[in-house]
Design an enzyme around this catalytic site. Sequence first.
Site: not given
Ligand code: AMP
Length: 218
Positions: A13, A127, A171, A160, A88
């Site tokens: 994504k 990654r 996740r 990360r 989400r």
């Molecule tokens: P991502 O980079 O989109 O994979 O987001 C990394 C982490 O940020 C996720 O695993 C959540 O802990 C938090 N996070 C990002 N976006 C959201 C969201 N819309 N709702 C809740 N937690 C979020």
Amino acid sequence: MRLVLIGPPGSGKGTQAKFIVESYRLPHISTGEILREARSAGTEARKEAARYMEAGHLVPDEVIIRIVEDRFKSPDCANGFLLDGFPRTIAQANALDAMLGRLCWPLDAVIDFAVSEEELVRRLSGRRSCAACGAIYHIDAMPPAREGVCDRCGGELTQRKDDTSEAIWTRLVVYRAQTEPLIEYYRDKGILATVNADRDVEEIVAEVSGILERAKGK
Ligand code: AMP
């Protein structure tokens, strides 16, 4: 154009988001990125968000909804945006509908990136990203020329904290339970497009471009 990308962690994504925002000149609203940037600022609320993230859990809805509400106030969002990683949960989707309804900003398309679980784990555990410029690598599929060093800027490549095996599983479980219901939610609204994201980046880019051209022409 106003777009939302949905997909499990590791679905590619983020890579597609970069291509879309460059091609269509849209602001890229990645809630994960906003949270990672905020984390380095070090306030108590931000440290709390970081604890959820590192464990692979979702940050509470009200925190995230406030972040997006604030972001929409920037003038650059008036001509469209790409939401990457938000909503989400169904509660976030309802809040987004309410915000966009108030602003008279209907969504043009929601793209869902579908990938098999095995492929997701392979992608996430390999990654690496550049701490300085954010470029993304994969230790097997897209390695840098020098191990641990960014080809683009010479920065250090790091993993990360939530890409370690325990957090990856959390996740994925969280995604299935909380985010996957959004696919039905947006299908019912008639704006969902599903992309098979098990394929090469270029093939996915071509399919996404077709979806966006159709959405633009509507
Ligand atoms: P991502 O980079 O989109 O994979 O987001 C990394 C982490 O940020 C996720 O695993 C959540 O802990 C938090 N996070 C990002 N976006 C959201 C969201 N819309 N709702 C809740 N937690 C979020």
